[in-house]
Design an enzyme around this catalytic site. Structure first.
Site, PDB file in Angstrom:
ATOM      1  N   MET A 103      -6.111  -9.249   6.001  1.00 33.28           N
ATOM      2  CA  MET A 103      -7.114  -9.797   6.824  1.00 33.28           C
ATOM      3  C   MET A 103      -8.383  -9.599   6.216  1.00 33.28           C
ATOM      4  O   MET A 103      -8.944  -8.357   5.817  1.00 33.28           O
ATOM      5  CB  MET A 103      -7.081  -9.464   8.134  1.00 33.28           C
ATOM      6  CG  MET A 103      -7.866 -10.090   9.058  1.00 33.28           C
ATOM      7  SD  MET A 103      -7.570 -12.116   9.205  1.00 33.28           S
ATOM      8  CE  MET A 103      -6.002 -12.227   9.491  1.00 33.28           C
ATOM      9  N   PRO A 104      -9.313 -10.311   5.829  1.00 32.34           N
ATOM     10  CA  PRO A 104      -9.294 -11.844   6.059  1.00 32.34           C
ATOM     11  C   PRO A 104      -8.517 -12.554   5.061  1.00 32.34           C
ATOM     12  O   PRO A 104      -8.334 -12.057   4.017  1.00 32.34           O
ATOM     13  CB  PRO A 104     -10.613 -12.261   6.053  1.00 32.34           C
ATOM     14  CG  PRO A 104     -11.749 -10.758   5.856  1.00 32.34           C
ATOM     15  CD  PRO A 104     -10.784  -9.798   5.398  1.00 32.34           C
ATOM     16  N   ILE A 105      -7.996 -13.767   5.631  1.00 31.71           N
ATOM     17  CA  ILE A 105      -7.400 -14.485   4.635  1.00 31.71           C
ATOM     18  C   ILE A 105      -8.183 -15.658   4.295  1.00 31.71           C
ATOM     19  O   ILE A 105      -8.623 -16.410   5.401  1.00 31.71           O
ATOM     20  CB  ILE A 105      -5.921 -15.014   5.224  1.00 31.71           C
ATOM     21  CG1 ILE A 105      -5.169 -13.640   5.247  1.00 31.71           C
ATOM     22  CG2 ILE A 105      -5.058 -15.931   4.221  1.00 31.71           C
ATOM     23  CD1 ILE A 105      -3.753 -13.890   6.444  1.00 31.71           C
ATOM     24  N   ARG A 149      -7.102 -11.476   1.056  1.00 28.03           N
ATOM     25  CA  ARG A 149      -6.255 -12.479   0.417  1.00 28.03           C
ATOM     26  C   ARG A 149      -6.599 -13.880   0.365  1.00 28.03           C
ATOM     27  O   ARG A 149      -7.603 -14.548   1.110  1.00 28.03           O
ATOM     28  CB  ARG A 149      -5.170 -12.487   1.192  1.00 28.03           C
ATOM     29  CG  ARG A 149      -4.250 -11.364   1.667  1.00 28.03           C
ATOM     30  CD  ARG A 149      -3.437 -10.833   0.607  1.00 28.03           C
ATOM     31  NE  ARG A 149      -2.476  -9.772   0.835  1.00 28.03           N
ATOM     32  CZ  ARG A 149      -2.894  -8.478   0.976  1.00 28.03           C
ATOM     33  NH1 ARG A 149      -4.446  -8.027   0.616  1.00 28.03           N
ATOM     34  NH2 ARG A 149      -2.138  -7.330   1.291  1.00 28.03           N
TER      35      ARG A 149
END
Lengths: 62, 62, 62, 62, 62, 62
Positions: F1-3, F40
């Site tokens: 996280m974050p994606i 990511r």
């Protein structure tokens, strides 16, 4: 186009969100050579009981 | 990687969500041969006025 | 409903995909108490040049 | 199948949402030759502080 | 805004896709009272080995 | 996280994609105060016959 979706845990304030979309828009424009107005960004916030890593909800990590 | 998004109607409690992410993580690991820590899961809850089948909102089914 | 999206790197064969959707469907049914026919699964494959962690494309990791 | 996700700013009432899913279902059925019951629609509402165009949050436009 | 994602099995020709985006844009404009130029549509095609219902890949249904 | 998911028309080369994920990762880290390894990024490329604005497929614009 491009359209960016940012999935993140909830809790950031408005100032952090404004900085985020500004900086990500800059990054996309410089890398892809597109105009600022072309870039759309959607922020997808999540509660920590709706995100899991390794089979454990973020809200349940000890 | 892998990242799993589960779109579902809201209303499940924390216990059901924890069981869900645990079992889905197990399923992904066994099938794809990846490690538990690699698996991310996002639960996307919806109000029944935001989901439709056959052109009718779930909240409006009689 | 529920609808599950599984984002994963490309390269798995048909047998692995069939096992994946079977096991994930089982996991969702047991945890949420829904019927098998209600569960839809979408597999979203990615090339390793379309996924990055830590700012590096998966295809460029050394 | 097909599954339609509609990302839109929050604020529409139930009547507008029902009309939306009805008309979009009609459009999909006529164009793709599928049955109404096959069409699933998810409405993804956003706060105007979670959507940006041109690097500016919708809530911050002057 | 709005942004529409249409997840569907691959195989439709260009004519069907053009009719689909035209009709869905009409439906969204009439229901939500937005201008045509505001509506963005993304078509997400899938191979039938990447979609499952009831735990069975679409390509494996007998 | 974050994606982060980046939906964009296909056609960029590897160098542009590497610059994109690097710059977007920087932007997210600075704005949200997260570590690079946590970020990511998924690049979702589209054919121009799978994207429409104003009811017209990008491939059909004159």
């Amino acid at each position: 186009m491009p359209i960016v979706e940012i999935h993140m845990l909830q809790g950031r304030d408005l100032k952090a969100k404004q900085e985020l979309v500004q900086r990500v828009t800059d990054a996309v424009c410089v890398s892809l050579g597109v105009q600022r107005e072309q870039v759309r960004i959607i922020i997808r916030e999540m509660k920590d009981e709706d995100y899991a890593a390794g089979g454990v909800l973020w809200s349940e990590r000890t």
